[in-house]
Design an enzyme around this catalytic site. Structure first.
Site, PDB file in Angstrom:
ATOM      1  N   TYR A 156      -8.271 -11.481   4.968  1.00  0.00           N
ATOM      2  CA  TYR A 156      -8.350 -11.604   6.409  1.00  0.00           C
ATOM      3  C   TYR A 156      -7.053 -10.951   6.894  1.00  0.00           C
ATOM      4  O   TYR A 156      -6.964 -10.239   7.732  1.00  0.00           O
ATOM      5  CB  TYR A 156      -8.506 -13.004   6.929  1.00  0.00           C
ATOM      6  CG  TYR A 156      -8.681 -13.139   8.551  1.00  0.00           C
ATOM      7  CD1 TYR A 156      -9.957 -12.596   9.286  1.00  0.00           C
ATOM      8  CD2 TYR A 156      -7.605 -13.928   9.210  1.00  0.00           C
ATOM      9  CE1 TYR A 156      -9.544 -12.651  10.486  1.00  0.00           C
ATOM     10  CE2 TYR A 156      -7.686 -13.912  10.348  1.00  0.00           C
ATOM     11  CZ  TYR A 156      -8.911 -13.530  11.296  1.00  0.00           C
ATOM     12  OH  TYR A 156      -8.485 -13.743  12.699  1.00  0.00           O
ATOM     13  N   LYS A 160      -6.343  -7.475   9.049  1.00  0.00           N
ATOM     14  CA  LYS A 160      -5.678  -7.714  10.442  1.00  0.00           C
ATOM     15  C   LYS A 160      -4.505  -6.768  10.442  1.00  0.00           C
ATOM     16  O   LYS A 160      -4.121  -6.252  11.534  1.00  0.00           O
ATOM     17  CB  LYS A 160      -5.580  -9.009  10.917  1.00  0.00           C
ATOM     18  CG  LYS A 160      -6.910  -9.825  10.934  1.00  0.00           C
ATOM     19  CD  LYS A 160      -7.796  -9.145  12.001  1.00  0.00           C
ATOM     20  CE  LYS A 160      -8.951  -9.913  12.327  1.00  0.00           C
ATOM     21  NZ  LYS A 160      -9.863  -9.199  13.547  1.00  0.00           N
TER      22      LYS A 160
END
Length: 269
Positions: A156, A160
């Site tokens: 994640y 990002k």
């Protein structure tokens, strides 16, 4: 130009069935722009009916799993010949909250597909057309996780960070062509996805969650002033953003300690 002239006549909102995506769709429709809503399940049709009734715009839907290799072709088919002036990449939450080796690689590839592969293909396709007509906008909804890695959020945070760098680069490339690019970096936000993860992990309720409607309003307001907007911080406020290698290292250690209360302490090798 008005918002409608700059970002219309149609917008695509990925991850639009609930939470921030749904709020973006409503805010865009309120400005007179027709919407195509994409999501993998959720109350997507309900959102479309609500938006059409409230704002008198056309609202189309497509149930698409944004993590799969064939996703982009399905998006193009759903859009058809419509002229897209705004693309909002909102999907991409981590539903697992797990350490890297505690899930199969296929789960992480799906998360990469949603956050990176589909985003790159969509921004290339729609952004290229916007560049040709010299107006439009790309808005990538991001997370404070983009500013550094940490255990239990490896893919994640990496995805990002990719979105952060992509947005800054596209802003630099497309700005001379009249195309706006913004990545909206959020903290904890009051969304169904966040509450599902809280319940799954037995996390206590967090105070001061950001409102999805407020997030959407700020995102659209800041879109012409990209490439980055950090939720809750003034444009010239560094806030939690580290600069040096030592500060980045300290941040990883601090978040590691905070996450141990949720995920437990990592077992030594």
């Amino acid at each position: 130009m008005t918002f409608q002239e700059r970002y219309g006549p149609w917008a695509v909102v990925a991850g639009a069935s609930e939470g921030v995506g749904r709020s973006f769709a409503r805010a865009i429709a309120a400005k007179g722009v027709h919407c195509i809503l994409l999501a993998n399940g959720g109350p997507l049709e309900e959102a479309a009916v609500e938006i059409e009734a409230d704002y008198r715009v056309e609202c189309r839907t497509a149930h698409i799993d944004l993590s799969r290799p064939e996703t982009f072709a399905e998006i193009v088919a759903a859009v058809g010949p419509r002229d897209i002036g705004l693309y909002v990449a909102n999907a991409g939450a981590d539903p697992y909250g797990a350490r890297f080796h505690d899930r199969p690689a296929s789960d992480w590839l799906g998360l990469i597909g949603t956050n990176i592969t589909t985003t790159v293909q969509s921004c290339h396709h729609f952004g290229g057309r916007m560049r040709t007509r010299r107006r439009g906008g790309l808005l990538i909804v991001n997370s404070g996780a983009c500013y550094g890695g940490c255990g239990s959020l490896a893919i994640y945070t990496a995805a990002k960070a990719f979105q952060l760098n992509l947005s800054e680069s596209l802003w630099s490339e497309l700005r001379p062509h009249g195309v706006d690019v913004l990545t909206l970096v959020l903290g904890q936000t009051d969304t169904p996805a966040y509450h599902r993860l809280q319940a799954k992990k037995g996390m206590p309720s967090s105070p001061n969650l950001a409102s999805p409607d407020a997030v959407a309003a700020v995102g659209l307001e800041r879109l012409p002033h990209g490439p980055v907007c950090n939720w809750g911080l003034a444009d010239d406020d560094a806030g939690y953003l580290p600069a040096s290698a030592a500060e980045r290292r300290e941040r990883v250690v601090a978040i590691e300690a905070a996450l141990e209360r949720v995920f437990g302490k990592a077992e030594p090798a």
